[in-house]
Design a protein around this motif. Structure first.
Motif, short mmCIF file in Angstrom:
data_model
loop_
_atom_site.label_atom_id
_atom_site.label_comp_id
_atom_site.label_asym_id
_atom_site.label_seq_id
_atom_site.Cartn_x
_atom_site.Cartn_y
_atom_site.Cartn_z
N MET A 229 38.12 28.81 57.53
CA MET A 229 38.62 30.08 58.03
C MET A 229 39.14 30.93 56.89
O MET A 229 39.65 30.38 55.90
CB MET A 229 39.76 29.85 59.04
CG MET A 229 39.34 29.22 60.35
SD MET A 229 40.73 29.07 61.52
CE MET A 229 41.48 27.56 60.91
N THR A 230 39.04 32.22 57.03
CA THR A 230 39.67 33.13 56.07
C THR A 230 41.18 33.15 56.35
O THR A 230 41.64 32.67 57.41
CB THR A 230 39.13 34.55 56.24
OG1 THR A 230 39.51 35.04 57.54
CG2 THR A 230 37.60 34.58 56.12
N PRO A 231 41.99 33.71 55.43
CA PRO A 231 43.43 33.81 55.71
C PRO A 231 43.72 34.56 57.01
O PRO A 231 44.60 34.16 57.78
CB PRO A 231 43.96 34.58 54.49
CG PRO A 231 43.02 34.22 53.39
CD PRO A 231 41.67 34.13 54.04
N SER A 232 42.98 35.62 57.26
CA SER A 232 43.20 36.40 58.48
C SER A 232 42.88 35.56 59.72
O SER A 232 43.64 35.58 60.71
CB SER A 232 42.33 37.65 58.46
OG SER A 232 42.47 38.38 59.65
N GLU A 233 41.79 34.82 59.68
CA GLU A 233 41.42 33.98 60.82
C GLU A 233 42.43 32.86 61.02
O GLU A 233 42.78 32.52 62.15
CB GLU A 233 40.01 33.41 60.60
CG GLU A 233 38.91 34.45 60.67
CD GLU A 233 37.57 33.93 60.15
OE1 GLU A 233 36.54 34.57 60.47
OE2 GLU A 233 37.55 32.91 59.43
N TYR A 234 42.88 32.27 59.90
CA TYR A 234 43.86 31.19 60.00
C TYR A 234 45.17 31.73 60.58
O TYR A 234 45.80 31.09 61.44
CB TYR A 234 44.12 30.57 58.63
CG TYR A 234 44.97 29.32 58.70
CD1 TYR A 234 44.39 28.06 58.75
CD2 TYR A 234 46.37 29.40 58.76
CE1 TYR A 234 45.16 26.91 58.84
CE2 TYR A 234 47.14 28.27 58.85
CZ TYR A 234 46.53 27.03 58.89
OH TYR A 234 47.30 25.90 59.00
N LEU A 235 45.59 32.91 60.13
CA LEU A 235 46.83 33.51 60.61
C LEU A 235 46.75 33.77 62.11
O LEU A 235 47.70 33.47 62.86
CB LEU A 235 47.10 34.81 59.86
CG LEU A 235 48.36 35.59 60.24
CD1 LEU A 235 49.60 34.75 59.98
CD2 LEU A 235 48.44 36.90 59.46
#
Length: 290
Positions: A229-235
């Motif tokens: 996941m990207t940081p945005s997706e993980y967040l």
């Protein structure tokens, strides 16, 4: 000897669990039995001598201080008989959660399916399929402790064996070993820690760049490799996970829950929650109410 290194990743919790263990001594001329569809992982830790063994197309000659994990359903067999006295420990274990063998140093497990099944974001336990152990004596001691516990009362042995097995997993976990820690994994974990600490705030790419001292694009690549996941997706995934807990533990209005997990807009929170969970926040809460 198989040249390409392989890694085995286990999504936890739950951790793999111990089944049985033993110690084997082969004299020159003895050979490991051939097996297939064993139905459990077979972990071999060689203390002395040399064990010649294959799994499917791969082959190894394991000397003292080396270990190998054989997969549950693969065919494994002796390449040749031992040419010297060989002592090794074997441990059978099983895994309930998702696992993956990969040639990639950053194998990606399905984070979302694990979270849906076990209600938590997984930790990726990372083991080398074949490894020259950095601390072999510690591994031998733990293997012997596992074997000795077989003589205890079952009520004691159940707990002591699992605890000892988990300690063995811990010292074998590449992510716990500074000598083998990957810079990619290290940065991804730092990014994860940052996101978890600031998920209630409006996290920006600039904030992450300044906090971690790496360009955001590189942070994104590392998280993608390690977590899928990207940081945005993980967040987003972590915020929704925390929102579910608040919906179950409190009677706060949806707008308050949204604010507590970092959303300025309640309608956008509802949209994000519904997209991720497949159900609105209100319906999610209602299905657990009498």
């Amino acid at each position: 000897m198989s040249d390409s290194p392989s890694f085995i990743y286990f999504a936890a919790p739950p951790l793999p669990y111990f089944l049985e263990s033993g110690e084997t001594l082969y004299e020159a001329g003895d050979r490991h039995p051939s097996r297939q569809h064993l139905g459990m992982f077979d972990w071999l830790i060689v203390e002395s001598g040399c064990l010649h063994i294959g799994e499917e197309e791969a082959q190894w000659s394991l000397s003292g201080g080396q270990s190998l994990i054989l997969l549950p359903d693969n065919y494994h067999y002796a390449i040749q008989s031992c040419t010297e006295r060989t002592r090794f420990y074997w441990i059978h274990f099983q895994a309930v959660g998702e696992w993956l063998q990969s040639e990639q140093a950053h194998g990606t497990l399905d984070q979302e399916s694990h979270a849906a099944r076990f209600k938590t974001t997984p930790y990726s336990l990372t083991l080398r399929k074949q490894w020259t152990l950095p601390y072999p004596e510690q591994a031998y001691q733990l293997a012997r402790k596992l074997n000795r516990s077989g003589g205890e009362r079952q009520s004691n042995a159940f707990w002591s064996r699992q605890q000892t097995f988990e300690e063995l997993l811990r010292i074998m976990d590449l992510r716990q070993n500074d000598l083998y820690a990957s810079p990619v994994v290290t940065l991804a974990e730092k990014a994860e820690t940052f996101l978890k600490a600031h998920y209630r705030s409006q996290v920006t790419s600039q904030m992450m760049t300044e906090a971690l001292n790496f360009h955001y694009n590189y942070i994104t690549r590392c998280m993608k490799q390690v977590y899928g996941m990207t940081p945005s997706e993980y967040l987003t995934a972590y915020r929704i996970e925390q929102a579910k807990l608040l919906l179950l533990k409190t009677e706060w209005p949806i707008a308050v829950v949204a604010e507590q997990v970092g959303y300025e807009s309640a309608p956008y929170f509802t949209y994000s929650f519904s997209k991720k969970a497949g159900i609105s926040p209100a319906k999610f809460r209602k299905q657990y109410m009498k």
